[in-house]
Design a protein around this motif. Structure first.
Motif, short mmCIF file in Angstrom:
data_model
loop_
_atom_site.label_atom_id
_atom_site.label_comp_id
_atom_site.label_asym_id
_atom_site.label_seq_id
_atom_site.Cartn_x
_atom_site.Cartn_y
_atom_site.Cartn_z
N LEU A 165 -43.05 84.95 34.36
CA LEU A 165 -43.39 83.78 33.56
C LEU A 165 -42.44 83.66 32.38
O LEU A 165 -42.06 84.66 31.77
N ALA A 166 -42.05 82.42 32.07
CA ALA A 166 -41.31 82.11 30.85
C ALA A 166 -41.98 80.88 30.24
O ALA A 166 -41.81 79.76 30.74
N VAL A 167 -42.78 81.10 29.20
CA VAL A 167 -43.67 80.06 28.68
C VAL A 167 -43.39 79.82 27.20
O VAL A 167 -43.33 80.78 26.41
N SER A 168 -43.23 78.57 26.81
CA SER A 168 -43.04 78.22 25.41
C SER A 168 -44.32 78.51 24.62
O SER A 168 -45.41 78.16 25.05
N VAL A 169 -44.15 79.12 23.45
CA VAL A 169 -45.31 79.47 22.62
C VAL A 169 -45.12 78.99 21.18
O VAL A 169 -45.43 79.70 20.23
N TYR A 170 -44.61 77.76 21.04
CA TYR A 170 -44.35 77.24 19.70
C TYR A 170 -44.97 75.87 19.43
O TYR A 170 -44.93 75.38 18.29
N PRO A 221 -53.81 91.71 33.91
CA PRO A 221 -53.61 92.65 32.80
C PRO A 221 -52.42 93.59 32.99
O PRO A 221 -52.11 94.35 32.08
N GLU A 222 -51.75 93.53 34.15
CA GLU A 222 -50.60 94.41 34.39
C GLU A 222 -49.30 93.89 33.80
O GLU A 222 -48.29 94.58 33.78
N TYR A 223 -49.29 92.66 33.28
CA TYR A 223 -48.06 92.08 32.75
C TYR A 223 -47.56 92.84 31.52
O TYR A 223 -48.34 93.32 30.70
N THR A 224 -46.23 92.90 31.40
CA THR A 224 -45.57 93.32 30.16
C THR A 224 -44.92 92.09 29.56
O THR A 224 -44.30 91.29 30.27
N PHE A 225 -45.05 91.93 28.23
CA PHE A 225 -44.54 90.74 27.55
C PHE A 225 -43.25 91.03 26.79
O PHE A 225 -43.05 92.14 26.26
N TYR A 226 -42.41 90.00 26.71
CA TYR A 226 -41.23 90.02 25.85
C TYR A 226 -41.15 88.67 25.15
O TYR A 226 -41.46 87.63 25.74
N TRP A 239 -51.34 83.51 20.31
CA TRP A 239 -52.37 84.44 20.80
C TRP A 239 -53.14 83.88 22.00
O TRP A 239 -53.56 84.64 22.87
N GLU A 240 -53.28 82.57 22.08
CA GLU A 240 -54.07 82.01 23.19
C GLU A 240 -53.35 82.13 24.53
O GLU A 240 -53.96 82.49 25.54
N LEU A 241 -52.05 81.84 24.57
CA LEU A 241 -51.34 81.84 25.85
C LEU A 241 -51.19 83.25 26.43
O LEU A 241 -51.54 83.47 27.59
N PRO A 242 -50.69 84.23 25.67
CA PRO A 242 -50.64 85.58 26.26
C PRO A 242 -52.01 86.15 26.56
O PRO A 242 -52.18 86.89 27.53
N GLU A 291 -38.87 75.89 16.61
CA GLU A 291 -39.04 75.60 18.03
C GLU A 291 -38.26 76.58 18.91
O GLU A 291 -37.39 77.30 18.44
N GLU A 292 -38.62 76.59 20.19
CA GLU A 292 -37.92 77.36 21.23
C GLU A 292 -38.18 78.87 21.16
O GLU A 292 -37.27 79.67 21.34
N THR A 293 -39.42 79.25 20.93
CA THR A 293 -39.82 80.64 21.12
C THR A 293 -40.43 80.76 22.52
O THR A 293 -41.31 79.99 22.89
N VAL A 294 -39.93 81.71 23.29
CA VAL A 294 -40.35 81.86 24.69
C VAL A 294 -41.03 83.21 24.89
O VAL A 294 -40.53 84.26 24.47
N LEU A 295 -42.19 83.17 25.55
CA LEU A 295 -42.90 84.37 25.98
C LEU A 295 -42.57 84.64 27.43
O LEU A 295 -42.81 83.80 28.29
N TYR A 296 -41.99 85.80 27.69
CA TYR A 296 -41.74 86.24 29.07
C TYR A 296 -42.83 87.21 29.49
O TYR A 296 -43.26 88.06 28.69
N ALA A 297 -43.26 87.10 30.73
CA ALA A 297 -44.22 88.05 31.29
C ALA A 297 -43.67 88.56 32.62
O ALA A 297 -43.35 87.76 33.50
N VAL A 298 -43.54 89.86 32.74
CA VAL A 298 -42.99 90.46 33.98
C VAL A 298 -43.84 91.65 34.40
O VAL A 298 -44.54 92.24 33.59
#
Length: 346
Positions: free
Chosen positions: A302-307, A325-330, A314-317, A339-346
């Motif tokens: 996942l690559a999701v905007s969080v801005y 619950p196994e995801y690791t976030f970056y 806090w709501e999106l992650p 603008e343009e802060t991205v949450l990655y989940a892998v």
């Protein structure tokens, strides 16, 4: 359990799923910015980006008088962010007066009176206009620094795909969701990132003009199959009001003036998905709810905007972890603004 306690536990859980120190530092700053509105926290994030460091170095090595081409939003952002660089003024044909002591002059005034200054272009809306005016005035070469061009280069060539941890999760058949296809550049970058593996793209773009741009780009990508869907993403099939321009940015809102058809990923895609990107003007929470089945079953990158909204951080992650619950976030940031802060989940 009180709502406050639930929120604290959610934030702690998210923090414990962050995969590196850069993400933990950025999460703390972005969280404090959302909670307090204190821009110092956002400035700390920006100053740690490679884009900021590049512009800062250029300004530090520039011993001439420095001027910002634009007295609009981006011109003011650059003036504030690099205030210690000692700008001498701003150039703008549509604005007069001054900004924080910096005089605003027209392009004609600048060309006729300033012979040795460096111009820093800082406008997205009038980027081409400023470039053409400078060229017409005979101002070019090392006298022009295109800050806007640097920002656009980051948007088009790094955002969503530069995280090194993604490459270790590339699959033999990559199925990509481009949520908010806009001009198709993110789909094109996905194809470059995926390389020689089999590639499928599901692109969603409800705006008619952008839809045509996306179609043109997608048609030119080699060795990829795609579906371009003229809808936005949501938690179900619906038609929503959309406000395309406001002080708070584009967003879905009652009475927005434009009707946008929306759908859910779970309703459109039957098979496997490996990579979902979402930058959809504040609709990310509902769109993630509309992809719950796909996320639970296939655990895509996942690559999701969080801005777009203060609570996104806090709501999106938190929602993503409730599905998997196994995801690791970056976290990574790709702009000289909030603008343009991205949450990655892998």
């Amino acid at each position: 359990m009180t709502g406050g306690r639930v929120l604290i536990q959610n934030i702690q859980n998210i923090y414990n799923h962050l995969g590196d120190e850069e993400s933990r530092r950025m999460y703390a700053d972005r969280l404090l910015f959302s909670l307090t509105g204190d821009r110092r926290y956002m400035t700390d994030i920006i100053k740690n980006t490679a884009l900021y460091q590049k512009v800062y170095e250029i300004l530090g090595n520039d011993k001439r008088r420095k001027y910002i081409a634009s007295a609009g939003q981006w011109g003011k952002i650059i003036a504030d962010l690099f205030e210690e660089s000692g700008f001498s003024g701003m150039i703008d044909n549509h604005v007069t007066g001054s900004y924080k002591g910096l005089p605003v002059m027209s392009m004609t005034e600048f060309a006729e009176n300033i012979s040795d200054g460096t111009v820093y272009i800082a406008s997205t809306s009038f980027h081409a206009e400023f470039s053409q005016m400078l060229e017409k005035a005979g101002i070019g070469g090392d006298r022009v620094i295109d800050v806007t061009g640097m920002m656009l280069d980051v948007y088009h060539h790094q955002q969503y795909f530069d995280l090194p941890f993604l490459m270790g999760h590339r699959e033999e058949h990559e199925v990509f969701v481009d949520g908010g296809c806009y001009d198709g550049e993110n789909s094109r970058m996905f194809a470059e990132w995926a390389g020689s593996v089999q590639k499928t793209i599901f692109a969603f773009e409800p705006d008619e003009n952008n839809f045509r741009k996306c179609k043109s780009v997608l048609e030119r990508i080699d060795n990829v199959s795609y579906q371009l869907i003229p809808k936005g993403l949501w938690n179900s099939e619906a038609v929503l009001d959309f406000c395309a321009s406001s002080n708070e940015g584009s967003r879905f809102v009652a009475g927005g003036g434009t009707c946008i058809p929306v759908t859910s990923l779970d309703a459109v895609i039957d098979g496997k998905v490996t990579f979902i990107k979402m930058d959809i003007e504040g609709a990310e929470y509902e769109a993630l709810k509309g992809a719950e089945r796909l996320i639970r079953e296939y655990k895509p990158k996942l690559a999701v905007s969080v801005y777009h909204k203060p609570e996104d951080i806090w709501e999106l992650p938190g929602l993503i972890l409730s599905f998997c619950p196994e995801y690791t976030f970056y976290l990574r940031h790709y702009s000289l603004s909030s603008e343009e802060t991205v949450l990655y989940a892998v």
